[in-house]
Design an enzyme around this catalytic site. Structure first.
Site, short mmCIF file in Angstrom:
data_model
loop_
_atom_site.label_atom_id
_atom_site.label_comp_id
_atom_site.label_asym_id
_atom_site.label_seq_id
_atom_site.Cartn_x
_atom_site.Cartn_y
_atom_site.Cartn_z
N LEU A 201 1.17 0.13 -11.18
CA LEU A 201 0.99 1.19 -10.18
C LEU A 201 1.12 0.68 -8.75
O LEU A 201 0.81 -0.48 -8.46
CB LEU A 201 -0.40 1.82 -10.35
CG LEU A 201 -0.75 2.33 -11.74
CD1 LEU A 201 -2.17 2.87 -11.75
CD2 LEU A 201 0.22 3.41 -12.19
N LYS B 94 -2.26 -1.47 -14.70
CA LYS B 94 -2.45 -2.47 -13.64
C LYS B 94 -2.36 -1.77 -12.29
O LYS B 94 -1.28 -1.46 -11.81
CB LYS B 94 -1.41 -3.59 -13.70
CG LYS B 94 -1.87 -4.76 -12.84
CD LYS B 94 -0.78 -5.64 -12.30
CE LYS B 94 -0.19 -5.21 -11.01
NZ LYS B 94 -1.09 -5.19 -9.83
N SER C 119 8.28 -0.90 -5.47
CA SER C 119 9.49 -1.20 -4.71
C SER C 119 10.70 -1.41 -5.64
O SER C 119 10.55 -1.80 -6.80
CB SER C 119 9.27 -2.46 -3.88
OG SER C 119 9.03 -3.56 -4.73
N GLU D 179 10.26 4.06 -11.13
CA GLU D 179 10.23 5.03 -10.02
C GLU D 179 10.02 4.20 -8.76
O GLU D 179 9.01 3.52 -8.63
CB GLU D 179 9.10 6.03 -10.24
CG GLU D 179 9.31 7.31 -9.45
CD GLU D 179 8.58 7.30 -8.14
OE1 GLU D 179 9.25 7.05 -7.12
OE2 GLU D 179 7.37 7.52 -8.12
N CYS E 138 7.05 7.34 -1.13
CA CYS E 138 8.41 7.00 -1.56
C CYS E 138 9.41 8.08 -1.22
O CYS E 138 10.58 7.80 -1.00
CB CYS E 138 8.42 6.67 -3.04
SG CYS E 138 7.64 7.92 -4.04
N GLU F 81 14.10 1.47 3.87
CA GLU F 81 12.84 2.18 3.72
C GLU F 81 11.79 1.55 4.62
O GLU F 81 11.58 0.34 4.58
CB GLU F 81 12.40 2.11 2.25
CG GLU F 81 11.22 3.01 1.95
CD GLU F 81 10.80 2.95 0.49
OE1 GLU F 81 10.86 1.86 -0.10
OE2 GLU F 81 10.40 3.99 -0.04
P1 NAD Z 1 5.45 -3.56 -5.09
O1 NAD Z 1 6.64 -3.14 -5.79
O2 NAD Z 1 5.38 -4.94 -4.58
O3 NAD Z 1 4.14 -3.30 -5.99
C1 NAD Z 1 4.04 -2.27 -6.96
C2 NAD Z 1 3.31 -2.82 -8.18
O4 NAD Z 1 4.06 -3.90 -8.74
C3 NAD Z 1 1.92 -3.40 -7.84
O5 NAD Z 1 1.05 -3.11 -8.90
C4 NAD Z 1 2.20 -4.88 -7.76
O6 NAD Z 1 1.08 -5.69 -8.03
C5 NAD Z 1 3.26 -5.07 -8.83
N1 NAD Z 1 4.08 -6.25 -8.58
C6 NAD Z 1 4.41 -6.78 -7.38
N2 NAD Z 1 5.15 -7.89 -7.54
C7 NAD Z 1 5.30 -8.06 -8.88
C8 NAD Z 1 5.96 -9.04 -9.68
N3 NAD Z 1 6.60 -10.06 -9.13
N4 NAD Z 1 5.92 -8.89 -11.02
C9 NAD Z 1 5.26 -7.85 -11.58
N5 NAD Z 1 4.60 -6.93 -10.88
C10 NAD Z 1 4.62 -7.02 -9.54
O7 NAD Z 1 5.23 -2.60 -3.91
P2 NAD Z 1 4.29 -2.88 -2.67
O8 NAD Z 1 4.17 -4.29 -2.25
O9 NAD Z 1 3.03 -2.23 -3.01
O10 NAD Z 1 5.14 -2.17 -1.58
C11 NAD Z 1 6.36 -2.71 -1.14
C12 NAD Z 1 7.33 -1.61 -0.98
O11 NAD Z 1 7.47 -0.87 -2.19
C13 NAD Z 1 6.91 -0.57 0.00
O12 NAD Z 1 7.09 -0.93 1.33
C14 NAD Z 1 7.80 0.55 -0.43
O13 NAD Z 1 9.09 0.32 0.04
C15 NAD Z 1 7.79 0.44 -1.92
N6 NAD Z 1 6.82 1.32 -2.57
C16 NAD Z 1 7.29 2.43 -3.20
C17 NAD Z 1 6.40 3.26 -3.84
C18 NAD Z 1 6.85 4.49 -4.55
O14 NAD Z 1 6.04 5.35 -4.82
N7 NAD Z 1 8.10 4.61 -4.92
C19 NAD Z 1 5.05 2.97 -3.84
C20 NAD Z 1 4.60 1.81 -3.21
C21 NAD Z 1 5.51 1.00 -2.60
#
Ligand code: NAD
Length: 501
Positions: A164, A190, A244, A266, A301, A398
């Site tokens: 999440l 998670k 992301s 997503e 997003c 973004e």
């Molecule tokens: P992220 O993709 O880094 O994190 C989302 C989830 O993935 C979290 O639970 C995180 O712990 C997990 N994650 C992160 N790195 C991982 C890895 N190497 N292996 C497995 N799981 C991992 O997103 P963020 O850091 O929270 O945000 C970064 C960017 O993501 C934002 O600036 C935005 O562009 C985008 N974002 C999009 C949405 C959406 O709803 N589409 C939501 C949050 C963030």
């Protein structure tokens, strides 16, 4: 639902904070005792030290989930029994909504108004809606000849990992958990490391509602440890991920390197808000324009940051949007008067400020905001740029912060061409009084949701997801969300006539 600042502060002072993981029906520390800190971004204060689950903890959760799935107490329960538990969970979330909303607000910096709306209203609606779907979903009978009866049946797919984001912490949990549980799967959630607290509290409510041990496990932790352990696990059948685009790609790799689990994605967006020449730029349109970009501090997003406005109307539009942007109250997320809370972390605030600097540096005109404020809190003024051109960084990448850009376009075809010129495809809004133009754009915009004469992501009944780098074919929400969590089985029965040919 509303709450006074005094009441929100009272609850914040007394709220029970669960910091342990939830595995096999019980709260527990990470096996090695590791923790990470949850910080309130509005104040910079530490809220709690939370269990940091390592690969061995994910193993324990996956084993519990598999045992529960194999045991059948949930996966083979009668649909109406699953329905009763999920309806009870919806009721318990409603009963605990005020406390959960305050917890979410101090964990994330989101406004109490949004937290109350999401947790008091939307989250229970999701559990209720999928509860009601559980005993109203039918299989099919295939059109065979009389020498066979072929049944097409749906079965719960197994153990699912739900990874999440931090921008709508409990709502995203509900978007995925409600259909996964209704389908009969066992789940490992998670939450994002920035916002683990409400998902941890939800686990106790689910147990109280009657969910059997092992069916819901919550493993807080960082992406590179806990998230990767879920992605690489050989006994997790499906992962549904929101976050992301970069990390979404990692999950495809994790699957290829492990058991080829199914991955639903997503991800990010760069969504257009199109205002055609004939649109009426009234208070309603301006409110939609502002909320499409600034809702949740732009940490959304499907934020419609790129506002593509007929050139002849761009000045009028920009003036009204700037006035509306300046009217937002930015500050204490617990205050019901606040419209924009804190950015989720200092690091994220810095990233957004970097984009604002780039916008100004590349020649966009700063018409409102542009400053980080409220230190040690991580606030940013609602920011409006005008005179964007399609090649600018802020028109392409973004930002995920409170930044709105006005990009003048000449005519329908140029609006469509600029709107399509992105790697993403999550959402678009179109404002026009011409129904033919609205339908033309809705048909040609390559994105998962097109919203006409209003900014909306739809609701529980409508599927949500992205084209291109915004998502896979998987959809959250609507009856379509169940497809992520079921297998399709054919049962072919040869039939011989008992009375001869
Ligand atoms: P992220 O993709 O880094 O994190 C989302 C989830 O993935 C979290 O639970 C995180 O712990 C997990 N994650 C992160 N790195 C991982 C890895 N190497 N292996 C497995 N799981 C991992 O997103 P963020 O850091 O929270 O945000 C970064 C960017 O993501 C934002 O600036 C935005 O562009 C985008 N974002 C999009 C949405 C959406 O709803 N589409 C939501 C949050 C963030």
């Amino acid at each position: 639902m509303t709450m006074t600042l005094a009441r929100a502060r009272d609850i914040a002072g007394a709220v029970r904070i669960e910091t342990r993981a939830f595995i096999d029906g019980a709260y527990c520390d990470a096996a090695g005792g590791e923790t990470f800190l949850s910080i309130n971004p509005a104040t910079g204060e530490t809220v709690a030290a939370v269990a940091h689950c390592q690969a061995s903890d994910v193993d324990r959760a996956a084993a519990a989930a598999r045992r529960a799935f194999g045991g059948g107490a949930w996966s083979r329960a009668a649909p109406e029994a699953r329905k009763a538990v999920l309806l009870k969970l919806a009721e318990l979330v409603r009963e605990n909504a005020e406390e959960l909303a305050v917890l979410e607000s101090i964990d994330s910096g989101k406004t109490i108004t949004d937290c109350l709306n999401e947790i008091g209203h939307e989250v229970p609606t999701f559990f209720q809606w999928y509860a009601e779907l559980a005993d109203k979903t039918f299989g099919k009978v295939a059109p065979t000849g009389e020498d066979a009866l072929a049944l097409i049946v749906k079965e719960p797919a197994g153990v699912v990992g739900l990874v999440l984001p931090w921008n709508f912490p409990l709502l995203m949990a509900a978007w995925k958990l409600a259909p996964a549980l209704a389908a009969g799967c066992s789940c490992i959630v998670k939450p994002a490391e920035q916002t683990p607290l409400t998902a941890l509290r939800l686990a106790a409510l689910a147990a109280e509602a009657g969910l059997p041990d092992g069916v819901l496990n919550v493993v807080p932790g960082e992406g590179e440890t806990t998230g990767a352990a879920i992605g690489r696990h050989d006994d997790i059948d499906i992962v549904s991920f929101t976050g992301s685009t970069e990390v979404g790609g990692y999950f495809l790799r994790y699957a290829a390197d492990s058991n080829l689990k199914v991955i639903g994605l997503e991800m990010g967006g760069k969504s257009p808000f199109i205002v055609l020449e004939d649109a009426v730029i009234d208070d309603d349109l301006v409110e939609h324009a502002a909320m499409s970009a600034f809702w949740n501090g732009g940490q959304n997003c499907s934020a419609n940051m790129r506002q593509l406005v007929a050139a002849s109307r761009a000045e009028e539009f920009a003036a009204k949007v700037v006035a509306r942007a300046k009217a937002f109250v930015v500050g204490d997320p617990l205050d019901p008067a606040t419209g924009i809370g804190a950015m989720v972390t200092r690091e994220h605030q810095d990233k957004v400020m970097g984009y604002i600097a780039k916008g100004a540096g590349e020649g966009a005109r700063l018409a409102a905001g542009g400053n980080a404020i409220g230190a040690p809190g991580t606030f940013i003024e609602p920011t409006v740029f005008t005179d964007l051109t399609p090649a600018m960084t802020i028109a392409r990448e973004e930002i995920f912060g409170p930044v709105l850009g006005v990009l003048p376009v000449k005519g329908l075809e140029e609006a469509l061409a600029v709107a399509r010129d992105t790697a993403y495809g999550l959402h678009a809004t179109v404002f026009t009084r011409d129904i033919d133009k609205a339908i033309y754009l809705a048909r040609r915009l390559p994105c998962g949701t097109v919203s006409v004469n209003g900014f909306s992501e739809g609701n529980v009944t409508t599927p949500f997801g992205g084209y291109k780098r915004s998502g896979s074919l998987a959809r959250d929400n609507g009856a379509e969300a169940l497809d992520q969590y079921v297998q399709t089985k054919t049962v072919w029965i040869n039939v011989k006539s008992p009375v001869g040919a």
